[in-house]
Design an enzyme around this catalytic site. Structure first.
Site, PDB file in Angstrom:
ATOM      1  N   GLU A 252     -10.959 -11.421  -5.369  1.00  0.00           N
ATOM      2  CA  GLU A 252      -9.541 -11.349  -5.011  1.00  0.00           C
ATOM      3  C   GLU A 252      -9.110 -12.513  -4.114  1.00  0.00           C
ATOM      4  O   GLU A 252      -7.999 -12.542  -3.617  1.00  0.00           O
ATOM      5  CB  GLU A 252      -9.205  -9.998  -4.366  1.00  0.00           C
ATOM      6  CG  GLU A 252     -10.117  -9.584  -3.221  1.00  0.00           C
ATOM      7  CD  GLU A 252      -9.821  -8.178  -2.697  1.00  0.00           C
ATOM      8  OE1 GLU A 252      -8.761  -7.614  -3.000  1.00  0.00           O
ATOM      9  OE2 GLU A 252     -10.666  -7.646  -1.961  1.00  0.00           O
TER      10      GLU A 252
ATOM     11  N   ASP B  27      -4.357  -8.972  -4.447  1.00  0.00           N
ATOM     12  CA  ASP B  27      -4.631 -10.033  -3.481  1.00  0.00           C
ATOM     13  C   ASP B  27      -4.826 -11.384  -4.162  1.00  0.00           C
ATOM     14  O   ASP B  27      -4.415 -12.407  -3.624  1.00  0.00           O
ATOM     15  CB  ASP B  27      -5.856  -9.676  -2.632  1.00  0.00           C
ATOM     16  CG  ASP B  27      -5.477  -8.719  -1.521  1.00  0.00           C
ATOM     17  OD1 ASP B  27      -4.452  -8.971  -0.857  1.00  0.00           O
ATOM     18  OD2 ASP B  27      -6.173  -7.711  -1.323  1.00  0.00           O
TER      19      ASP B  27
ATOM     20  N   CYS C 111      -9.231  -3.853 -10.830  1.00  0.00           N
ATOM     21  CA  CYS C 111      -8.689  -2.671 -10.165  1.00  0.00           C
ATOM     22  C   CYS C 111      -7.374  -2.972  -9.463  1.00  0.00           C
ATOM     23  O   CYS C 111      -6.829  -2.123  -8.776  1.00  0.00           O
ATOM     24  CB  CYS C 111      -9.704  -2.088  -9.188  1.00  0.00           C
ATOM     25  SG  CYS C 111     -10.195  -3.245  -7.909  1.00  0.00           S
TER      26      CYS C 111
ATOM     27  N   HIS D 273       0.801  -1.218   0.000  1.00  0.00           N
ATOM     28  CA  HIS D 273       0.000   0.000   0.000  1.00  0.00           C
ATOM     29  C   HIS D 273       0.837   1.274   0.000  1.00  0.00           C
ATOM     30  O   HIS D 273       0.406   2.304  -0.498  1.00  0.00           O
ATOM     31  CB  HIS D 273      -1.032  -0.052   1.128  1.00  0.00           C
ATOM     32  CG  HIS D 273      -2.093  -1.047   0.803  1.00  0.00           C
ATOM     33  ND1 HIS D 273      -2.042  -2.338   1.264  1.00  0.00           N
ATOM     34  CD2 HIS D 273      -3.156  -0.979  -0.036  1.00  0.00           C
ATOM     35  CE1 HIS D 273      -3.065  -3.005   0.755  1.00  0.00           C
ATOM     36  NE2 HIS D 273      -3.760  -2.208  -0.036  1.00  0.00           N
TER      37      HIS D 273
HETATM   38  C1  PEP Z   1      -6.329  -5.788  -4.983  1.00  0.00           C
HETATM   39  O1  PEP Z   1      -6.214  -6.608  -4.075  1.00  0.00           O
HETATM   40  O2  PEP Z   1      -5.945  -5.985  -6.152  1.00  0.00           O
HETATM   41  C2  PEP Z   1      -6.949  -4.476  -4.707  1.00  0.00           C
HETATM   42  C3  PEP Z   1      -7.220  -3.629  -5.681  1.00  0.00           C
HETATM   43  O3  PEP Z   1      -7.203  -4.142  -3.417  1.00  0.00           O
HETATM   44  P1  PEP Z   1      -6.067  -3.650  -2.398  1.00  0.00           P
HETATM   45  O4  PEP Z   1      -4.793  -3.440  -3.188  1.00  0.00           O
HETATM   46  O5  PEP Z   1      -6.523  -2.383  -1.789  1.00  0.00           O
HETATM   47  O6  PEP Z   1      -5.976  -4.786  -1.441  1.00  0.00           O
HETATM   48 MG    MG Z   2      -7.283  -6.330  -2.236  1.00  0.00          MG
END
Ligand code: PEP
Ligand code: MG
Length: 578
Positions: free
Chosen positions: A436, A460, A507, A194
């Site tokens: 995910e 994920d 995403c 993140h």
């Molecule tokens: C993902 O897991 O690809 C996602 C978009 O969610 P995050 O990165 O916030 O876990």
């Molecule tokens: Mg995720």
């Protein structure tokens, strides 16, 4: 001159002085008994720590009043009130006398107890105070243990720096003074951690996964960092500096050229149209999304509203943030993902240290369903904001149909609550599911019957299907998006969506990876959502290719036996087509 190689996590180059962020995690809090005769001296130590904390917070409050928003300044004002709260002092004194323990332990215990009581309150105003209590007590304990409060020093940078650290919490990246952080170099992390996502959102070049770089460097040393190649040069010579400057200019002019594609559709040469949207974490990023030509927000990571230290997001704070994004985006769709806290997105103040495997633990929709009152605060805020634009909602980490049904039922309850209060909301709000977790991918056909759309979270999905912790640089080489298993999952999910007449979006970071664009088009992905600044580059690839050639590539890759075979096929396709 010394060269280090890490993971390129946020493109761009940066040069400057290192600011080595010493970890400020409070070490284990010592716990020992004291005698009655020692009560006064322990109380005296606490008074000194109070005085230092008041001085520090007053300075922060004055600076925030001058340079930040009223909202940010009011956080420090609330902390000052708490530090001076006579009741809080009295409770600590009582507990000190009764428990006969050292003062750090007494403060820690009291803060935890009060924090837990406040957190279980249905009133968001009380829950907000819980985070403040935790923040203030951390500051006091930091002084008692002589731990420098480097969290505030990140907010108080007074010159341009390259931030070097072992690791950063998302909340650290939120409080840091982004106007002075020109680059980030971390020992830990990967492209999908993140911190990397936030660095990209703010266009801060970053290299992560540098092993023990932070231990080999001292404050003030000069670094040249390249977030595109993953190189970090310590004490660069004049030739390296000149090369970096040229590279910087080249990247800027390339970006300027690509932005010209903003108004053009994301359409292949044979007329196949897809949608390109932006991922955002903060409401302020919505303007950037439009600037880069986003056709909507495909992922609004709402949990960032909860990560700012000292500020838990109540219904009004959330309502304002969602309304802002919806207003900026006009009638373009805005997909608000309900909070995905836990995993590597922890609220430091509530770090419990008792989860052995946080990434497999109490995270995302699991946390929301366990706290229905808190979850409904968010759902009501989204409903109320929905009158300002085209809102959609999406649930993270769904592992099976039960969770989706429970989340949808709570959404219905939130709707009735708004109705009862006479609060208007949009009649139709599409409800989507993030795919995910491998189990969700395997039952995508079942989930598709209850969902209006899918959004594939490859960060994920790759982590869980390949058993690779997305934040651990030691295994990051295994977290391969081009693994044949990942491609088969993607095909399965996209086909299941289409068979039930719903759209498949993505995403995860793979949506913005130029090495994946053609395969994803070929697999039939409808929507790509990514960091806004990547949109023009991905659009350029799409506009230069045909659906037919993408389909041929995807078919070839699906038969790939290894990552190397898939990568080689993509590389050849890129050479022939881009
Ligand atoms: C993902 O897991 O690809 C996602 C978009 O969610 P995050 O990165 O916030 O876990
Ligand atoms: Mg995720």
């Amino acid at each position: 001159m010394k060269i280090f190689t890490g993971i390129p996590a946020s493109a761009g180059v940066a040069m400057g002085k290192a600011f080595v962020y010493a970890e400020n995690e409070i070490p284990e809090i010592p716990c020992f008994t004291i005698t009655k005769a020692e009560i006064d001296s322990e109380w005296g130590r606490l008074q000194e720590a109070y005085a230092k904390s008041v001085e520090e917070v007053t300075a922060l409050y004055e600076r925030a009043s001058r340079e930040m928003s009223q909202e940010q300044a009011s956080i420090f004002q609330a902390h000052l009130f708490m530090l001076e709260d006579v009741d809080f002092h009295e409770q600590i004194k009582e507990h000190l006398k009764k428990s006969l323990h050292n003062i750090e332990w007494v403060v820690w215990e009291m803060a935890r107890k009060i924090g837990q009581e406040l957190m279980s309150s249905p009133d968001p105003a009380f829950r907000e105070r819980a985070v403040d209590i935790a923040d203030v007590s951390r500051r006091i304990i930091g002084h008692l243990l002589f731990v420098e409060n480097s969290r505030s020093s990140l907010a108080e940078l007074d010159e341009d720096v390259i931030l070097v650290a072992h690791n950063l919490m998302p909340s650290d990246t939120l409080v840091m003074d982004k106007s002075h952080v020109k680059g980030i170099a971390l020992d830990e992390g990967s492209r999908t951690s993140h911190t990397a996502i936030i660095a990209r959102a703010f266009n801060i070049p970053a290299v992560l996964g540098l092993s023990d770089f932070s231990k080999t460097i001292k404050d003030g040393e000069i670094i040249a960092l390249n977030g595109t190649t993953g190189f970090v040069v310590l004490d660069p010579d004049s030739q390296t500096l000149a090369q970096q400057e040229d590279e910087d200019k080249r990247q800027r002019s390339q970006r300027d050229q690509l932005i010209a594609l903003r108004e053009l559709p994301a359409e292949t040469t044979d007329g196949h149209r897809v949608t390109l949207k932006a991922n955002i974490g903060l409401p302020e990023e919505a303007e950037q999304a439009l600037h880069h030509g986003a056709e909507g927000i495909g992922l609004y990571r709402s949990e960032f509203l909860f990560l700012t230290p000292g500020k838990a997001a109540g219904e009004e704070v959330q309502y304002n943030a969602y309304s802002h994004v919806l207003n900026v985006m006009g009638n373009l769709p805005v997909t608000i993902r309900t909070v995905d806290l836990g995993g590597d997105k922890i609220i430091p103040e509530f770090l419990t240290h008792d989860e052995k495997n946080p990434l497999l633990g109490w995270r995302a929709i699991r946390m929301s369903l366990a706290n229905p009152a808190l979850f409904k605060v968010q759902l009501r805020a989204i409903l109320r904001a929905s009158v300002h634009g085209n809102a959609r909602i999406m649930f993270p980490m769904i592992s099976g149909i039960e969770e989706l049904e429970q989340a949808s039922a709570l959404f219905d309850e939130a709707r009735s609550e708004c109705k009862k209060k006479g609060q208007p909301y949009a009649e139709t709000i599409e409800t989507g599911v993030m795919i995910e977790i491998p189990s969700a991918a395997m039952i995508a056909d079942i989930l598709a019957e209850k969902a209006d759309f899918f959004s594939i979270g490859t960060n994920d999905l790759i982590q869980y299907s390949l058993a690779v912790d997305r934040g651990n640089e030691k295994v990051s080489y295994l977290g391969e998006s081009h693994h044949p298993a990942v491609l088969r999952f993607l095909k399965r999910i996209i086909d299941a969506a289409h068979e039930r007449g719903i759209k498949a979006a993505m995403c995860g970071e793979l949506a913005g990876d130029p090495m994946a664009t053609a395969i994803l088009i070929g697999l039939g992905l409808d929507e790509f959502s990514m960091t806004a600044s990547l949109i023009p580059q991905i659009k350029k690839i799409i506009r230069g290719t045909s659906l037919a050639s993408c389909r041929a590539l995807a078919a070839e890759c699906l038969y790939g036996r290894s990552i190397a075979e898939v990568r080689a096929a993509v590389q050849k396709w890129m050479t022939d087509n881009v």
